[in-house]
Design a protein around this motif. Sequence first.
Motif, short mmCIF file in Angstrom:
data_model
loop_
_atom_site.label_atom_id
_atom_site.label_comp_id
_atom_site.label_asym_id
_atom_site.label_seq_id
_atom_site.Cartn_x
_atom_site.Cartn_y
_atom_site.Cartn_z
N LEU A 13 93.21 57.62 -4.64
CA LEU A 13 92.66 57.26 -5.84
C LEU A 13 91.93 56.08 -5.75
O LEU A 13 91.41 55.70 -6.79
CB LEU A 13 93.75 57.01 -6.80
CG LEU A 13 94.35 58.14 -7.48
CD1 LEU A 13 95.98 57.87 -8.03
CD2 LEU A 13 93.68 58.67 -8.61
N GLY A 14 91.98 55.50 -4.37
CA GLY A 14 91.32 54.02 -4.56
C GLY A 14 91.85 52.93 -4.91
O GLY A 14 91.19 51.89 -5.28
N LEU A 15 93.15 52.95 -4.84
CA LEU A 15 93.84 51.81 -5.24
C LEU A 15 93.97 50.70 -4.33
O LEU A 15 93.61 51.16 -3.23
CB LEU A 15 95.41 52.30 -5.53
CG LEU A 15 95.56 53.11 -6.58
CD1 LEU A 15 97.14 53.23 -6.85
CD2 LEU A 15 95.17 52.96 -7.97
N SER A 16 94.01 49.51 -4.78
CA SER A 16 94.19 48.54 -3.48
C SER A 16 95.16 47.38 -4.05
O SER A 16 95.45 47.36 -5.17
CB SER A 16 92.83 47.93 -3.43
OG SER A 16 92.14 47.54 -4.55
N GLY A 17 95.29 46.49 -3.19
CA GLY A 17 96.06 45.43 -3.37
C GLY A 17 97.61 45.98 -3.68
O GLY A 17 97.96 46.79 -2.99
N PRO A 18 98.40 45.17 -4.50
CA PRO A 18 99.86 45.25 -4.74
C PRO A 18 99.97 46.85 -5.02
O PRO A 18 100.74 47.48 -4.29
CB PRO A 18 100.09 44.58 -5.87
CG PRO A 18 99.23 43.33 -5.58
CD PRO A 18 98.04 43.76 -5.02
N PRO A 19 99.18 47.62 -5.90
CA PRO A 19 99.56 48.85 -6.31
C PRO A 19 99.52 49.75 -4.90
O PRO A 19 100.30 50.80 -4.89
CB PRO A 19 98.73 49.17 -6.97
CG PRO A 19 98.19 48.08 -7.74
CD PRO A 19 98.17 46.91 -6.69
#
Lengths: 366, 169, 340
Positions: free
Chosen positions: A213-219
């Motif tokens: 999904l292309g999430l990044s960082g804490p998620p």
Amino acid sequence: MFDTNELVLNMGPQHPSTHGVLRVVLRLDGEKVVDSDVVIGYLHRGIEKLSENRNWTQIILLTDRMDYVAAAINNVGYCETVEKLMSLEVPRRARYVRTILCELQRIASHCLWVGTHAMDIGAMTVFLYAFRERELILDLFEEFCGARLTYNSMRIGGLPLDIPPGWDKKVLEFCKIMDSKIDEYEELLTHNRIWLERTRGIGVISGPHAVALGLSGPPLRGSGVPRDVRKDEPYAAYDEMQFDVPIGLAGDTYDRYLVRMEEFRQSLRIIRQGTEGIPEGPIVGKVPRLIKPPAGETYHAIESPKGELGYFIVSDGKSTNPYRFRVRPPSFCNLQGLRTLIKGHLIADVVALIGSLDVVLGEVDR
Amino acid sequence: MGQAIAFYTLAAFILGFAVLVVTTKDTVHSVLFLVLDFLFVAALYVLLDAPFLAVIQVLVYAGGIVVLYLFVVMLVNLKRPPEAHHDPHRRTKLGLFLAVAVLLELGAIAVYQTTRPVLSVPGAPMPVTGNTEQVGWLLYTSYLIPFEIASMLLLVAMIGAIVLAKREL
Amino acid sequence: MIDQFVIPLLKIVIVLNATLVAVSYMVLLERKVIAWAQSRLGPMRVGPYGILQPVADAVKLMIKEDITPVRADRWVFTAAPIISMVPALIVYAVIPFGPKVSLFGRQVSLSITDVNVGLLYVVSVASVGVYGIILAGYASNSKYPLLASLRASAQLISYEVAVTLTLVSVVLMAGTLSMVSIVDAQYNGRVWFAFVQPVAFVVFFIGALAETNRAPFDMPEAEQELTGGFHTEYSGMRFALFFLAEYANVIVASSVATTLFLGGWLRPFPNVAMLRFLGFIPSWTWFLIKSFVFLYIFIWVRATLPRYRYDQLMRLGWKVLIPLAIANLVVTGIVKVLLS
């Protein structure tokens, strides 16, 4: 026997918990979300296009207006990208101060997140506690650069001004205060039965799915993917700092919460190391009078509190403004996951999940 | 005298609201008139020196059952076209039949009461005083079997409702 | 004549006015207590320490434009706030603030009336209060209020069962439904019912939180989820009525809890002669102090806890509180029979 109709509910853009002007159109079966449509663009100011008509130094203050709760990090990201394009050397002292400011900003941003996230779930006291501590950070920033929200606190090649005398001591004092305050937030939330019931198992997303999904960082880290730009592609002075990258296991709202709470502590650790080890020296490198990067393009990413903040800049080598300016805002990419996350959950979880993605609409719409 | 005035006023209100219940077009309004009707019936019970019954009337009918009516009325789409039936006057006929049945029953009661003296409360004289205690005493002595049958009936209805609702799951 | 009409009327006037003032100051109290919990000051501008804030609020709400949405059901829309306010006020008819006292040479009981079925009256009046919420949601002809009012009514109906069951165990202990006699039973039994019926007490308190739509069960007006809840479309004085009704209900719940579980107007250890010096404090003051403690806890809980989700709330009600209350009732019955 009776026909059941789906209810279409328009949440936002004037809804108290969509963190600004996000609009989510929900298709509900009872209170369960069957499908949703995330509508953005209510805060679009055309920052990317504007930047093509500003000179390289003027753009710094435009970046302030993207993630306005973490303006200094935006500044750092932009300046480093231009420095990379111009192959400028930044003095060590400037890199250290940048690191300290970035981490202070991360704490400020996380304070805002923990406050609003808890508020969305109904615990309103945490909000005011967190704002109390954010205020201390804003005071530090005010002392450093005179501004409290949009700092314009970086220059290409270094810093606009040196840290004021005694500032580092105040930072260390703040770290001491903050240590106990984080415990205070955790006391109110981490083991609270209601908090656990509201966040555990809500919006579960697996590591590979989060990557897709292309999430990044804490998620992303909440789902167990140990990706942190500060560790993987160190910038500023992060290569000289000791810190851990917390990751979650379950990938639910609770793990994302825990990851951010641990990031508070890691940030404090970095700030302590940075403040104690600030080297002497100049604060600006050898920067030409007229900033005119050579023709070429570059992408540079840093770890903002929301995730991977990347700048892609093309210079034609002739004019004093970028030919193309493009930002990869973490909030925008994380927001893509919202539709997947909220499917099948209840309305109450929708606000919890918007909170757990920690989006800033100024950055989503730019 | 005062009691008579109170009774006839209440009775007028009760009948008036009852008429409104069946004549109002808006179903929700009609349910609301039903609530008012129940409240006035409760007042009538107070007048009859039966405060326990009055309170139970409000609690069970006004506060419980009609709330469920309201739910149904509010949530179920009532604007469906009526399904075609071979006899379009079916409802009128049914209504007439029921009205006649009720009238006959009322008449029978009236005749019965004028011809036969009012029965005293069956069973031994009650050892308790107070309205609530008397109701309790009667329920658990003379009327124990009807009471239990009623509870069985409610239990069966409850299970039936659960089975109907759960069938899809 | 005086005993029959003048004194009851006077009592009604006093209690109603006192309640309304208490309700408006409850708002101030809540704001102040929450502010202290959150290291703020709360209202400070209107009058010293903000004590005139309720007056300012009332003036503001009264001169605000009163809007009725075009597609709303006009009559029901107007009636709903009134329907939710009235039950909250008429409950005070049976709440005893003290025993009989002699006032100007006349025996006056410190309750408006003491009916035989006082407790049932409280429950039944409370059950009518739900109409205000349902009708507000329906009449607004808007989605958020409708969702909120469905939540609210489902919540009220389910928690009413649990609360009523706990009341039955109290009635078993006291052997009466009259509020005054329940307090007397605690005097004669030499113990507050909160100590002999701890389970009922806790269930009652949680149920009361849910029935008054207070945090952590304030789903119907969950600002973060359903904007304003069932009163989203209301403004001005009609909104104020809903607002006041909520606080009036909180005060009612506190008063009922005080009467049933904390010995009403009785001073602590009413049977211990050594503490007789406490008698200089009038009985109604004890009642107010105890109610105040409850009010404070209500506010404290709101400042501390996050909000339950709707389905979790229902599960808690039906799968925990109601079985607990029934078990408590059965045990109470058995023990009572065994002891007698």
